[in-house]
Write a protein that holds these residues in place. Structure first.
Motif, PDB file in Angstrom:
ATOM      1  N   ILE A 123     -10.309  16.873   3.539  1.00  0.00           N
ATOM      2  CA  ILE A 123     -10.543  15.531   4.075  1.00  0.00           C
ATOM      3  C   ILE A 123      -9.863  14.483   3.210  1.00  0.00           C
ATOM      4  O   ILE A 123     -10.044  14.443   1.983  1.00  0.00           O
ATOM      5  CB  ILE A 123     -12.050  15.222   4.149  1.00  0.00           C
ATOM      6  N   ASN A 158      -9.042   7.601   5.945  1.00  0.00           N
ATOM      7  CA  ASN A 158      -7.978   8.204   6.741  1.00  0.00           C
ATOM      8  C   ASN A 158      -6.628   7.602   6.381  1.00  0.00           C
ATOM      9  O   ASN A 158      -6.485   6.378   6.303  1.00  0.00           O
ATOM     10  CB  ASN A 158      -8.236   7.988   8.236  1.00  0.00           C
ATOM     11  N   GLU A 159      -5.655   8.478   6.151  1.00  0.00           N
ATOM     12  CA  GLU A 159      -4.286   8.077   5.845  1.00  0.00           C
ATOM     13  C   GLU A 159      -4.192   7.230   4.577  1.00  0.00           C
ATOM     14  O   GLU A 159      -3.213   6.516   4.354  1.00  0.00           O
ATOM     15  CB  GLU A 159      -3.662   7.329   7.025  1.00  0.00           C
ATOM     16  N   GLN A 178     -11.356  12.034  11.729  1.00  0.00           N
ATOM     17  CA  GLN A 178     -10.238  12.873  11.290  1.00  0.00           C
ATOM     18  C   GLN A 178     -10.388  14.296  11.816  1.00  0.00           C
ATOM     19  O   GLN A 178      -9.440  14.881  12.350  1.00  0.00           O
ATOM     20  CB  GLN A 178     -10.200  12.863   9.759  1.00  0.00           C
ATOM     21  N   ASP A 214      -9.661  15.034  15.520  1.00  0.00           N
ATOM     22  CA  ASP A 214      -8.249  15.001  15.920  1.00  0.00           C
ATOM     23  C   ASP A 214      -7.485  16.267  15.548  1.00  0.00           C
ATOM     24  O   ASP A 214      -6.279  16.345  15.757  1.00  0.00           O
ATOM     25  CB  ASP A 214      -7.556  13.793  15.278  1.00  0.00           C
TER      26      ASP A 214
END
Length: 316
Positions: free
Chosen positions: A66, A70-71, A96, A99
């Motif tokens: 993880i 995110n990103e 996350q 997806d």
């Protein structure tokens, strides 16, 4: 804790071993999601080495670490471990995972220390693919009664967070800005905890029911009773998490800090707030120990190695 310091203790074996639980079917082993600990990142040297170790042990396994937020950059990830809102960080992990096609049929999960709390939030509240076996190493499931020490030498992010927390752990500001404050559970200040905390309070179902009398996030969402197994690992000599047996949902006696109250003697268990009693009765709650300090996995063939081999790599 930063896993880079830990993986050297969990040496990657050069021999490729098949899972001992069962012969794998054509679908291969279950995917695995891992969530790093405080101060670490998804793709630090230690985390990548751990993921490679799992891939060597269970050929064909899909492993996802993880990235939170995110990103985010590695610097963003390190900061997010200290500063932010636990529910929001956990929701980012939920989004996350949803997806990733390889995780659609469910997966096992390993949480290292603080990361185990975010995976618990996923298990209890996320509408994504279900966790099957949840394994946590040194996770403070019932909170901490003292701040986790900063690394040596301390980082500026940790130092600033510690100063802010000491200024008022149960203030609204701390509870909405400092991750550690959101799982700080002082048994001697339970009224403040119940009034101001939401993250850990609700994870353990200590917030009661909502105003309409219905159950929801206030009483632990889905709880943990629906998982196949919860493997909550404590370290016998843990001085990083106080109390160390929080990893087993034990807590300090508010009148005697040297006395630890085990899970079975708490209303959390007798009232089965989040399904732990139900899980325990059907043999799905496991609370093993590893010797040594916090996140000391014991090297090749050691405690961490044996537990990973036992609980990971089952057929999908």
């Amino acid at each position: 804790m930063i896993l880079t310091q830990v993986v050297s203790l969990l040496l990657v074996s050069s021999a490729v071993a098949a899972p001992s639980q069962a012969l794998l079917g054509s679908s291969g082993p279950r995917p695995l999601v891992i969530w790093h600990g405080l101060g670490d990142t998804a793709h630090s040297k230690g985390m990548d080495q751990f993921a490679d170790y799992v891939r060597d042990e269970f050929p064909g396994i899909f492993v996802h670490a993880i990235v939170a937020p995110n990103e985010g950059s590695p610097r963003d990830e390190q900061k997010a471990g200290w500063w932010g809102i636990g529910e929001e960080l956990s929701q980012g992990g939920c989004d996350q995972i949803k997806d990733i096609p390889e995780l659609a049929d469910g997966f096992d999960a390993i949480g290292f220390s603080q990361g185990g709390l975010f995976l618990r939030w996923y298990a209890q509240y996320c509408d994504g693919p279900r966790i099957k076996n949840l394994i946590t190493f040194g996770t403070p499931h019932f909170g901490i009664a003292a701040l986790i020490p900063c690394p040596d030498p301390p980082t500026l992010t940790c130092t600033l967070a510690a100063r802010a927390a000491k200024a008022g752990i149960y203030t609204r500001w701390a509870q909405s800005h400092l991750i550690q404050a959101q799982y700080y559970r002082d048994p001697a200040r339970m009224q403040e905890f119940l009034e101001q905390n939401t993250f850990l309070r609700d994870l353990n179902g200590e917030g009661g029911v909502d105003q309409g009398g219905g159950s929801g996030r206030e009483d632990g969402g889905r709880g943990l009773g629906g998982l196949e197994n919860v493997v909550a690992i404590a370290f016998r000599d843990d001085t990083t998490v106080v109390p160390g047996l929080s990893a087993h949902w034990a807590t300090m006696d508010p009148d005697n800090s040297s006395h630890i109250i085990p899970l079975e003697e708490q209303e959390l268990y007798s009232g089965d707030f989040i399904g732990l009693k139900r899980l325990d009765k059907r043999g799905g709650l496991h609370r093993p120990f590893c010797p040594g300090e916090h996140m000391d996995l014991g090297g090749e063939g050691g405690c961490g190695d044996r537990l990973v081999r036992k609980w990971v790599g089952w057929p999908l």
